[in-house]
Design a protein around this motif. Sequence first.
Motif, PDB file in Angstrom:
ATOM      1  N   GLY A  86     -36.489   2.255 -26.127  1.00 17.92           N
ATOM      2  CA  GLY A  86     -35.116   2.442 -26.567  1.00 17.92           C
ATOM      3  C   GLY A  86     -35.076   3.851 -27.011  1.00 17.92           C
ATOM      4  O   GLY A  86     -33.980   4.207 -27.299  1.00 17.92           O
ATOM      5  N   ARG A  96     -22.411   3.857 -15.420  1.00 19.40           N
ATOM      6  CA  ARG A  96     -22.590   4.226 -16.881  1.00 19.40           C
ATOM      7  C   ARG A  96     -21.209   4.778 -17.483  1.00 19.40           C
ATOM      8  O   ARG A  96     -20.863   4.267 -18.603  1.00 19.40           O
ATOM      9  CB  ARG A  96     -23.715   5.115 -17.112  1.00 19.40           C
ATOM     10  CG  ARG A  96     -25.070   4.607 -16.620  1.00 19.40           C
ATOM     11  CD  ARG A  96     -26.312   5.452 -17.420  1.00 19.40           C
ATOM     12  NE  ARG A  96     -26.578   4.718 -18.725  1.00 19.40           N
ATOM     13  CZ  ARG A  96     -26.108   6.017 -19.735  1.00 19.40           C
ATOM     14  NH1 ARG A  96     -25.694   7.107 -19.333  1.00 19.40           N
ATOM     15  NH2 ARG A  96     -26.368   5.377 -21.053  1.00 19.40           N
ATOM     16  N   TYR A 147     -30.977   3.526 -15.031  1.00 20.41           N
ATOM     17  CA  TYR A 147     -29.747   2.897 -15.034  1.00 20.41           C
ATOM     18  C   TYR A 147     -28.759   3.679 -14.145  1.00 20.41           C
ATOM     19  O   TYR A 147     -27.546   3.640 -14.503  1.00 20.41           O
ATOM     20  CB  TYR A 147     -29.357   2.551 -16.713  1.00 20.41           C
ATOM     21  CG  TYR A 147     -30.434   2.073 -17.542  1.00 20.41           C
ATOM     22  CD1 TYR A 147     -30.952   0.897 -17.199  1.00 20.41           C
ATOM     23  CD2 TYR A 147     -30.895   3.010 -18.604  1.00 20.41           C
ATOM     24  CE1 TYR A 147     -31.615   0.427 -18.241  1.00 20.41           C
ATOM     25  CE2 TYR A 147     -32.042   2.316 -19.249  1.00 20.41           C
ATOM     26  CZ  TYR A 147     -32.315   1.107 -19.050  1.00 20.41           C
ATOM     27  OH  TYR A 147     -33.479   0.700 -19.825  1.00 20.41           O
ATOM     28  N   ARG A 172     -35.831   4.631 -20.193  1.00 14.24           N
ATOM     29  CA  ARG A 172     -34.840   5.809 -20.162  1.00 14.24           C
ATOM     30  C   ARG A 172     -35.533   7.003 -20.549  1.00 14.24           C
ATOM     31  O   ARG A 172     -35.630   8.256 -19.892  1.00 14.24           O
ATOM     32  CB  ARG A 172     -33.774   5.645 -21.129  1.00 14.24           C
ATOM     33  CG  ARG A 172     -32.680   6.761 -21.003  1.00 14.24           C
ATOM     34  CD  ARG A 172     -31.735   6.421 -22.116  1.00 14.24           C
ATOM     35  NE  ARG A 172     -31.319   5.285 -22.631  1.00 14.24           N
ATOM     36  CZ  ARG A 172     -30.060   4.724 -22.152  1.00 14.24           C
ATOM     37  NH1 ARG A 172     -29.584   5.338 -21.553  1.00 14.24           N
ATOM     38  NH2 ARG A 172     -29.862   3.398 -22.640  1.00 14.24           N
ATOM     39  N   GLU A 200     -42.576   0.187 -24.685  1.00 11.84           N
ATOM     40  CA  GLU A 200     -41.775  -0.182 -23.391  1.00 11.84           C
ATOM     41  C   GLU A 200     -40.603   0.969 -23.080  1.00 11.84           C
ATOM     42  O   GLU A 200     -39.375   0.510 -22.881  1.00 11.84           O
ATOM     43  CB  GLU A 200     -41.316  -1.652 -23.435  1.00 11.84           C
ATOM     44  CG  GLU A 200     -42.191  -2.749 -23.984  1.00 11.84           C
ATOM     45  CD  GLU A 200     -41.499  -3.919 -24.034  1.00 11.84           C
ATOM     46  OE1 GLU A 200     -40.011  -3.907 -24.055  1.00 11.84           O
ATOM     47  OE2 GLU A 200     -42.312  -4.762 -24.403  1.00 11.84           O
ATOM     48  N   TYR A 208     -20.112   2.315 -20.258  1.00 11.93           N
ATOM     49  CA  TYR A 208     -20.402   2.649 -21.485  1.00 11.93           C
ATOM     50  C   TYR A 208     -19.575   3.727 -22.194  1.00 11.93           C
ATOM     51  O   TYR A 208     -19.818   4.435 -23.051  1.00 11.93           O
ATOM     52  CB  TYR A 208     -21.750   2.823 -21.886  1.00 11.93           C
ATOM     53  CG  TYR A 208     -22.852   2.016 -21.185  1.00 11.93           C
ATOM     54  CD1 TYR A 208     -22.835   0.517 -21.746  1.00 11.93           C
ATOM     55  CD2 TYR A 208     -23.457   2.341 -20.145  1.00 11.93           C
ATOM     56  CE1 TYR A 208     -23.671  -0.268 -21.186  1.00 11.93           C
ATOM     57  CE2 TYR A 208     -24.550   1.289 -19.660  1.00 11.93           C
ATOM     58  CZ  TYR A 208     -24.507   0.150 -20.121  1.00 11.93           C
ATOM     59  OH  TYR A 208     -25.545  -0.641 -19.453  1.00 11.93           O
ATOM     60  N   SER A 228     -31.306   0.554 -27.135  1.00 10.86           N
ATOM     61  CA  SER A 228     -31.352   1.660 -26.298  1.00 10.86           C
ATOM     62  C   SER A 228     -30.540   2.867 -26.554  1.00 10.86           C
ATOM     63  O   SER A 228     -29.652   2.630 -27.185  1.00 10.86           O
ATOM     64  CB  SER A 228     -31.317   1.192 -24.791  1.00 10.86           C
ATOM     65  OG  SER A 228     -31.759   1.886 -23.969  1.00 10.86           O
TER      66      SER A 228
HETATM   67  N1  LLP Z   1     -37.712  -3.347 -23.449  1.00 14.08           N
HETATM   68  C1  LLP Z   1     -36.776  -4.222 -23.450  1.00 14.08           C
HETATM   69  C2  LLP Z   1     -37.181  -5.581 -23.646  1.00 14.08           C
HETATM   70  C3  LLP Z   1     -35.403  -4.039 -22.980  1.00 14.08           C
HETATM   71  O1  LLP Z   1     -34.583  -4.620 -23.058  1.00 14.08           O
HETATM   72  C4  LLP Z   1     -35.257  -2.510 -22.662  1.00 14.08           C
HETATM   73  C5  LLP Z   1     -33.750  -1.868 -21.819  1.00 14.08           C
HETATM   74  C6  LLP Z   1     -36.209  -1.521 -22.562  1.00 14.08           C
HETATM   75  C7  LLP Z   1     -37.572  -2.143 -22.979  1.00 14.08           C
HETATM   76  C8  LLP Z   1     -36.256  -0.112 -22.319  1.00 14.08           C
HETATM   77  O2  LLP Z   1     -35.285   0.607 -23.050  1.00 14.08           O
HETATM   78  P1  LLP Z   1     -35.067   2.100 -22.605  1.00 14.08           P
HETATM   79  O3  LLP Z   1     -36.263   2.778 -23.192  1.00 14.08           O
HETATM   80  O4  LLP Z   1     -34.771   2.293 -21.394  1.00 14.08           O
HETATM   81  O5  LLP Z   1     -34.057   2.322 -23.618  1.00 14.08           O
HETATM   82  N2  LLP Z   1     -28.131  -0.185 -18.912  1.00 14.08           N
HETATM   83  C9  LLP Z   1     -28.029   0.419 -20.278  1.00 14.08           C
HETATM   84  C10 LLP Z   1     -29.222   0.459 -20.886  1.00 14.08           C
HETATM   85  C11 LLP Z   1     -29.784  -1.023 -21.142  1.00 14.08           C
HETATM   86  C12 LLP Z   1     -31.107  -1.447 -21.671  1.00 14.08           C
HETATM   87  C13 LLP Z   1     -31.603  -2.583 -21.769  1.00 14.08           C
HETATM   88  N3  LLP Z   1     -32.895  -3.022 -22.119  1.00 14.08           N
HETATM   89  C14 LLP Z   1     -27.624   2.002 -20.109  1.00 14.08           C
HETATM   90  O6  LLP Z   1     -27.279   2.494 -18.931  1.00 14.08           O
HETATM   91  O7  LLP Z   1     -27.588   2.877 -21.047  1.00 14.08           O
END
Ligand code: LLP
Length: 412
Positions: free
Chosen positions: A240, A309, A367, A277, A274, A313, A203
């Motif tokens: 991600g 956050r 998040y 963010r 998927e 992090y 991510s």
């Molecule tokens: N698909 C799967 C299988 C995932 O595990 C995640 C995020 C996403 C899609 C979406 O990822 P994005 O596009 O949002 O980066 N709490 C952390 C981020 C954890 C992400 C977990 N998985 C933060 O505040 O940065």
Amino acid sequence: MDYFNYKNDKLFCEDVDLQDIAKEFGTPSYVYSKKTLERHVDVYKNAFKTKNNLVCFSVKSLSNISILKILNEKGCGFDVVSGGELKRALLAGADPKKIIFSGVGKSHDEIVLGIQKEILSFNIESESEVFRIEEIASLENQTANLAIRFNPEIDSGGHEYIKTGRKGDKFGISSNKLILKIADYINNSKHLKLVGLACHIGSQITDLESYRLTARNIKNLSITIKEIGSPLEFLDLGGGLGIPYAKDKTPSPEELISIIEEELKDIEERIILEPGRSISGNAGILLTKVEYIKDKFLIVDAAMNDLLRPALYSASHEVWNLTDSALKKELWTIVGPICESSDFIAKDYLINAVQGDILAIKTTGAYGFVMSSNYNSRLRSAEVLVDGEEFNIIRSRESFNDLIKNEINLND
Ligand code: LLP
């Protein structure tokens, strides 16, 4: 791009003065912009040249049902990781045929629900999960759709805690041999159907080369799987994509999709993404009031329980004063009321503020609220949705009764 802008020195969300929201619903409150969410979905959808695609919004990033409804109306599918998220998506009107269920630890009841609702796919992460889903599908006398999540062993950069595609991470399956064995097993099962290959490497990714490599790997693997006689319906590249939290430059969805399409150009399967963010992140802010000023500290009424956050992090978020006054900016450390030194919003941050001012903590749509808690017995904040000149509460601020409603007082 988002719809949070100053107009005559006052910070607006779309056509609403954020002071009006703070007055009506108090602070801390999360505020989301409908236009921003819709715009981001359009950017993703318009970037695809390939017709056969699906954008599954990652519910974990922002899961309020009113938000999911907006995204559903825009044609998004959903990526869910729990029974709760699956039920939220369904309540928002999602078509189960557009729901993907990811995660390493799906429970018995979650699998039953997904099978009964006939979701698009369980993205499986281990062999034992396949056996469990098969057993449940057989009891339900149904066929479950599965995609194998593979781990390409790629370091996508970014914070340690949110990388998911490296050797040794708990996610996906690294061994090609095992993936082929599982594909073959699924093919020979009466109650399972192999529909795709999936991955999600991390991510807040800012280097598109890791996506290029992942797309290349997933393509090669899909060719091998098809050679053993397993047709596939989709390749899911996960989410991600990083977003700018400060003034940093991050790649756009257009750039991401063009790389993926280039790598997958001879592939007929549907391309699934998927994103979480990059759709919800800068569609939300957190309003908070400066309660006290002490030394170099601005003590505000939002804390690490509202926005985890920075503590978890060391994440940076821009903070804007709702009134862009001519006061000289100074370096402040912005902290919350929680009894931990990790309870900070920003350190040595240049801003002007006096006691009573309302601040907007930016880029907290993703998040933010979803990771909030009741630590220190604090009540979780309200959530408000702005649509043009209108604003509506979409989650009430918690009450003390909400806080204790599941507790059983043994002395009563
Ligand atoms: N698909 C799967 C299988 C995932 O595990 C995640 C995020 C996403 C899609 C979406 O990822 P994005 O596009 O949002 O980066 N709490 C952390 C981020 C954890 C992400 C977990 N998985 C933060 O505040 O940065």
